[in-house]
Design an enzyme around this catalytic site. Structure first.
Site, short mmCIF file in Angstrom:
data_model
loop_
_atom_site.label_atom_id
_atom_site.label_comp_id
_atom_site.label_asym_id
_atom_site.label_seq_id
_atom_site.Cartn_x
_atom_site.Cartn_y
_atom_site.Cartn_z
CB CYS A 205 40.23 47.06 40.70
SG CYS A 205 40.88 45.81 39.57
N GLY B 122 28.63 51.51 35.36
CA GLY B 122 28.20 50.13 35.20
C GLY B 122 27.10 49.95 34.17
CG ASP B 123 25.98 46.63 32.95
OD1 ASP B 123 27.14 46.37 32.59
OD2 ASP B 123 25.29 45.86 33.63
NE ARG C 86 32.46 45.95 31.34
CZ ARG C 86 31.58 45.03 31.71
NH1 ARG C 86 31.74 43.78 31.31
NH2 ARG C 86 30.54 45.35 32.46
CD GLN D 191 41.33 53.96 39.59
OE1 GLN D 191 41.71 52.92 39.07
NE2 GLN D 191 40.04 54.27 39.71
CG MET E 285 38.20 50.87 31.60
SD MET E 285 37.23 50.60 30.09
CE MET E 285 37.60 52.12 29.18
CB ALA E 286 44.04 47.87 34.04
CE LYS F 44 35.02 53.18 38.32
NZ LYS F 44 34.90 51.72 38.39
#
Length: 327
Positions: A100, A201-202, A225, A70, A17-18, A139
């Site tokens: 992304c 994802g989620d 996240r 990455q 994650m950036a 990815k």
């Protein structure tokens, strides 16, 4: 689970994650059970290779476990050069970003925008795989938009190019992070190829993690996240999958100790001034998992300019929480 010659200690992976998946955060998530933590994306642009921020992204000094970096770009040769450079800097796995959805990335046809050009995808994958003697992973998203889900086709290209593992975020680029991720496409990809497939994802709870693994047949899951301010999620998922029971949630003291340790590492890694600024978002994420932290206390913490000031204000907030719970 294996990626090339490397065996992961489990199948739980921290997403790149950036601005988030720096060395302090990667180390923290590994401490709480992540089997692999992928670094935030590093641009392949030669002009940025010696930039301070780029060098920090590629900093693995003293990092435990497998080091995965990455890279991002659109030019096959520049991507190959970036892979070689990061391998020389200590990367053991190179991950290619074709997932992304950020506008500034897609506007230059990088990230998930590459999914619209399968021929270019093949050239990039071939160039990077042939440039290094370490595993290369990829990815992606399910496609550019709902009318062009081509993850299965991209997956076959990736396997034929020698990609060692494939991560799929269950949204198209057009979906960004809206709605709920779908994993039916991932299930189709898993049936179409033989290399390891990682679901993303989620995945924000032990129950969801187990559901995604069982319903898709994925070899591993990648958490992004949901780990922000919640590195304990990895150990909670691992315990639930292995034992069918929930771990107790971290106590207020556990959270306090983790924040303090995390911030110390941020100050050391970035320096005091930058460390204090970068710490603010992490503190806000931690506080979301707490009750009764006064808004004015959070505002005061955000205005802190020095590590000692920031830590003192955090200690004060936790002292109030501890006294309230004791009462």
């Amino acid at each position: 689970m294996h990626i090339g010659p490397y065996q992961l200690k489990n199948n739980l992976i921290l997403a790149p994650m950036a601005g988030i998946s720096d060395r302090p955060f990667r180390e923290l998530c590994k401490q709480f059970g992540a089997g692999l933590a992928v670094s935030e994306m590093v641009a392949s642009n030669p002009a940025l290779r010696q930039h301070k921020r780029t060098l920090l992204k590629a900093d693995h000094d003293g990092e435990t476990g497998i080091r995965s970096v990455q890279i991002l770009g659109t030019d096959p040769q520049l991507m190959a050069d970036a892979a070689k450079l990061n391998a020389q800097r200590g990367a053991q796995i190179i991950d290619i970003n074709m997932g992304c959805p950020a506008k500034k990335v897609c506007s230059v046809a990088a990230g998930s925008a590459l999914l619209r050009d399968e021929a270019l995808v093949k050239r990039i994958l071939d160039a990077v795989v042939n440039a290094v003697d370490i595993p290369v992973t990829l990815k992606i998203r399910t496609g550019w938009d709902l009318h062009s889900r081509n993850a299965v086709e991209i997956a076959r290209i990736a396997e034929n190019a020698g990609i060692a593992a494939l991560t799929i975020h269950g949204r198209t680029r057009a979906c960004k992070f809206e709605g709920r991720a779908e994993h039916e496409t991932l299930k189709k990809v898993k049936r179409a190829i033989s290399i390891p497939v990682i679901a993303n994802g989620d995945i924000d709870s032990p129950e969801q993690a187990r559901f995604v693994l069982e319903s898709t047949g994925a070899d591993a899951i990648m958490i992004g996240r949901a780990a922000q301010g919640n590195p304990w999620l990895f150990s909670q998922i691992s315990h639930f999958i292995n034992h069918g029971k929930h771990l107790e949630k971290p106590t207020v003291t556990d959270i306090h100790n983790t924040i303090s340790s995390h911030l110390d590492k941020l100050y050391s890694f970035y320096g005091n001034a930058s460390g204090v600024r970068i710490a603010r978002k992490h503190i806000a994420w931690y506080f979301k998992h707490l009750e009764s932290v006064a808004q004015d206390a959070q505002s005061n913490i955000n205005r802190a300019q020095y590590p000692s000031q920031q830590i003192a204000l955090i200690n004060s907030a936790f002292n109030l929480l501890t006294s309230d719970s004791a009462a």
